[in-house]
Structure formats: C-alpha cells, structure tokens
Design an enzyme around this catalytic site. Structure first.
Site, PDB file in Angstrom:
ATOM      1  N   GLY A   1      40.463  45.792  31.631  1.00  0.00           N
ATOM      2  CA  GLY A   1      41.817  45.505  32.214  1.00  0.00           C
ATOM      3  C   GLY A   1      42.060  45.408  33.553  1.00  0.00           C
ATOM      4  N   HIS A   2      41.103  45.877  34.415  1.00  0.00           N
ATOM      5  CA  HIS A   2      41.238  45.693  35.868  1.00  0.00           C
ATOM      6  C   HIS A   2      39.834  45.559  36.481  1.00  0.00           C
ATOM      7  CE1 HIS A   2      41.944  47.545  39.770  1.00  0.00           C
ATOM      8  NE2 HIS A   2      43.036  47.461  39.748  1.00  0.00           N
ATOM      9  N   PRO A   3      39.661  44.972  37.660  1.00  0.00           N
ATOM     10  CA  PRO A   3      38.374  44.409  38.017  1.00  0.00           C
ATOM     11  C   PRO A   3      37.613  45.489  38.795  1.00  0.00           C
ATOM     12  CG  PRO A   3      40.161  43.749  39.536  1.00  0.00           C
ATOM     13  CD  PRO A   3      40.752  44.067  38.305  1.00  0.00           C
TER      14      PRO A   3
END
Length: 399
Positions: free
Chosen positions: A233-235
């Site tokens: 969900g997030h890099p």
C-alpha cells in the site's frame, strides 16, 4: 436557530471548478454569507462539466457537490456597471476568493489592491496552480497535472503499471483546505490588528506540504521511493501493509505484527518471511504468499478474524459501498438537500462537528443569478436600477 461560527462573515466568491468553490462551501457550512459571482447565463465552469455525461435534472453533479449554502449573483465582470456593484458590495465584505490564472483578476480591475482601496480590512485569497509567477506561471494548474509534478503519482500504483493518479481531485481539495486555513488565520489576525491582507495558495506547494514525510525521506537520503509490483500500500512500507483479495472482494491490512497475521491465516509456512529485512526486500513475494491465503476467506469472515486478533484491517468499498457503511450511517454523514431542478440531491454533510455552532446545510447549490435581485437590493439598488443592469447585460438572472 443556533448561530453559526461565521455568520458575521461575508465572502465575495469569484472562484470556479473545485478548489475555490470547495473552500467557500466549507466556510458557508459554518454560516458565512457566500455570494457566488458568476457569468450571466453560463456561470461556474463546473455547471457545464460532469462525469460520464450524467446530469441531475439538467444540473451537473460536480457543481451541486461544491456550491451549497451560497447565493448566486450573475454579473458581467467586464462591465463598468457590474464593477461598480461589486465594489459597493466590497465596502462591507470580509473576504474575496478567486482561483483564476495569475493576473486575470487584476487585469479586469478586481485585484487585491483594487479591493483594498475600497476596504482596507478585506482578506483577499487567491488560488493558483503554481504560484503567481515563475517558470510555470502560464501553465494550466489542473489537479492531475499537479499530482504528476509532485511525486504522488509516481509513488502510487504498481511498478509494472503507469504512475497512478488518486481517484479524486486530491490536489484541488488540499488546496481548498489551505485556502480555508489561510482565510481563517487572516480573519483572526484582523481581529487583533484591524487590517486585512492577501492570502496566496497554490496547488504545487499544497501537495508537497501534504507529502512532507515522503519528501523528507527522499530529500535527506537522496533516494526516491520505488513502487512495489504488488498490492503493497505504500512505496516505503514493507509487507504485509497493503490490499489483499478475498473470495468476494478486497481487504486492507495496515501496520500489524506479521506473525500474528500468519497465525490468523493458519499457514505457518509464511513464517519463513518473518524478518524485517525480508519483509521489505521480498515484499512482493510476501504479498503474493499472503494473498494466496486471504483469497480463501470471505471478506466478512477475514475481517472478523483479523479484528479479533487486533490486526489493523478494513474492507475495500466503492463509493456506493461507502455510502451504505454502518459507521457512515451512525455518524449521519449522508444527507440531502432539495434543488429546484435536480430534485433531492444526496450529499456528504459537513465533516466537522461543533458543540455551540454546528455547521448545517441551509441552501441548495444556486441557479445562475438566482439571487441577483436580492443581493443587489441589499446593496441599495432600486428595482429600476436593477432592471437597467439586466437590460444592459451587466447582470443576469436565471433563464
């Protein structure tokens, strides 16, 4: 009727599309007297734009979303008579809001200095894409373009897919919040100093400020984030943080002990990944392994099991699904207003609660020029004078 927090504030709103109108709607919900100044006949650009070519009684849902609790005054800004009427209103107004391209309002005679000349206490708020000058001064300042320029698009989505914009007008909405923040700060300072001021907001600065944790990480390490090639969900996050399939939908799993998640899923073989370095370096492989297990559960059963283990999780819902959510219903977030053409318009109500001066919806989004006569009369114009303005094309009423 309970008094509203901003019922003593009058705003002359020249803004259009999303950024400015959302800002003035937020202030109108708190009781501000917002006078929306529009082009006769045509009005706000959002009156002619809509998603999927879908209209409600001939009205744009996009316009209906951002313009409740306002009155519409239709004036031709190029007319000297209209300018005289606006400056008459400005004598007792508190705030001016506009989000035209830099320089447009000043060239028409409606810049900050023009308003300050008739009312030194005026707060003049300008919204732009990239600021008032500089190399991007003449670029169009549209939401998706700004998302692309500020890193959020490059950080969203999977590595083997194109950079992904947020599925809403995020830059504009951040800009609207910054407008409100700046306007209220200027009004509070005016209470102490007696002086107005100019407030400038731009989408570029707003989007960078709202990504400060990502910007601080990138700028201080010299390394950009790399998008995962899975539902992480997030890099910058390791597994299991992300979105996972179920038999009937998707669920989100946030920061949670990996071993606890494995215990819920019931496959101890997943513990081979239980190492902080592995959970980041092999996060795509971890995601695929976890997704293979979540895909055996229904959404309801998995959410129940995860919550029982105190794992941070939630369902993934569509807009209609969100509207039917039980917590949304409990908070009373879905409400409606009656519009003379669109009928009953379902909307999301004010997001801020106040114990003494609660916000409320008291007016639907207006028709173009719906309140022209009413507003001009309150400024001292006679019926005959208003008729003359209408005849000359300086003002307009609904067609």
């Amino acid at each position: 009727m309970t008094d509203k927090a901003l019922s003593h504030i009058t705003i002359l709103d020249f803004s259009h599309l999303l950024q400015g109108p959302f800002a003035t709607q937020l202030l109108a919900d708190m009781g501000a007297n917002v006078i929306k100044i529009e082009r006769p006949g045509k009005g706000d650009l959002f009156r002619s734009l809509t998603f999927r070519d879908t209209w409600l009684g001939g009205e744009s849902p996009n316009f209906l979303a951002w313009n409740r609790n306002k009155r519409s005054l239709a004036l031709n800004l190029k007319s000297p008579e209209a300018r005289a009427a606006i400056m008459k209103l400005a004598e007792t107004a508190d705030v001016v809001v506009q989000n035209f391209r830099p320089g447009v309002m000043a060239r028409l005679g409606y810049g900050y200095e023009d308003f300050r000349a008739v009312n030194p206490r005026i707060v003049y708020c300008s919204g732009s894409g990239y600021g008032e000058d500089g190399p991007y001064e003449n670029r169009p300042g549209q939401d998706m373009l700004v998302q692309g320029l500020t890193g959020i698009m490059a950080a969203t989505g999977q590595a083997d897919h194109p950079p992904t914009p947020v599925g809403a007008g995020f830059s504009d909405q951040v800009g609207a919040m910054n407008m409100v923040y700046g306007i209220l700060s200027a009004l509070l300072w005016r209470e102490r100093s007696g002086k107005g001021q100019e407030v400038k907001v731009n989408l570029l600065a707003g989007m960078l400020a709202h990504q400060n944790q990502e910007m601080v990480m990138a700028m201080n390490t010299g390394a950009d984030f790399e998008r995962p090639n899975s539902g992480i969900g997030h890099p910058g996050m390791d597994a299991p943080f992300g979105t996972y399939p179920t038999t009937d939908s998707w669920v989100t799993i946030a920061m949670s002990p990996y071993a606890t998640l494995v215990g819920v899923l019931g496959n101890d073989d997943l513990l081979r990944f239980d190492d902080p370095e592995t959970l980041f370096d092999q996060r795509d492989a971890v995601w695929r392994a976890v997704a293979a297990e979540t895909g055996k559960w229904s959404t309801d059963a998995l959410i129940e099991a995860l919550l029982a283990a105190d794992i941070w999780c939630g369902e993934v819902k569509s807009h209609l699904g969100a509207a039917a959510d039980p917590q949304v219903a409990h908070l009373g977030l879905v409400t409606s207003y009656e519009h003379p053409r669109a009928g009953t318009v379902k909307v999301i109500g004010p997001a801020v609660g106040m114990s003494a001066t609660p916000p409320a919806i008291s007016r639907p989004a207006p028709l173009v020029g719906e309140h022209t006569r009413e507003i001009l009369a309150s400024a001292g114009y006679t019926e005959s004078e208003i008729d003359d303005l209408l005849a000359e094309g300086a003002a307009g009423v609904p067609g």
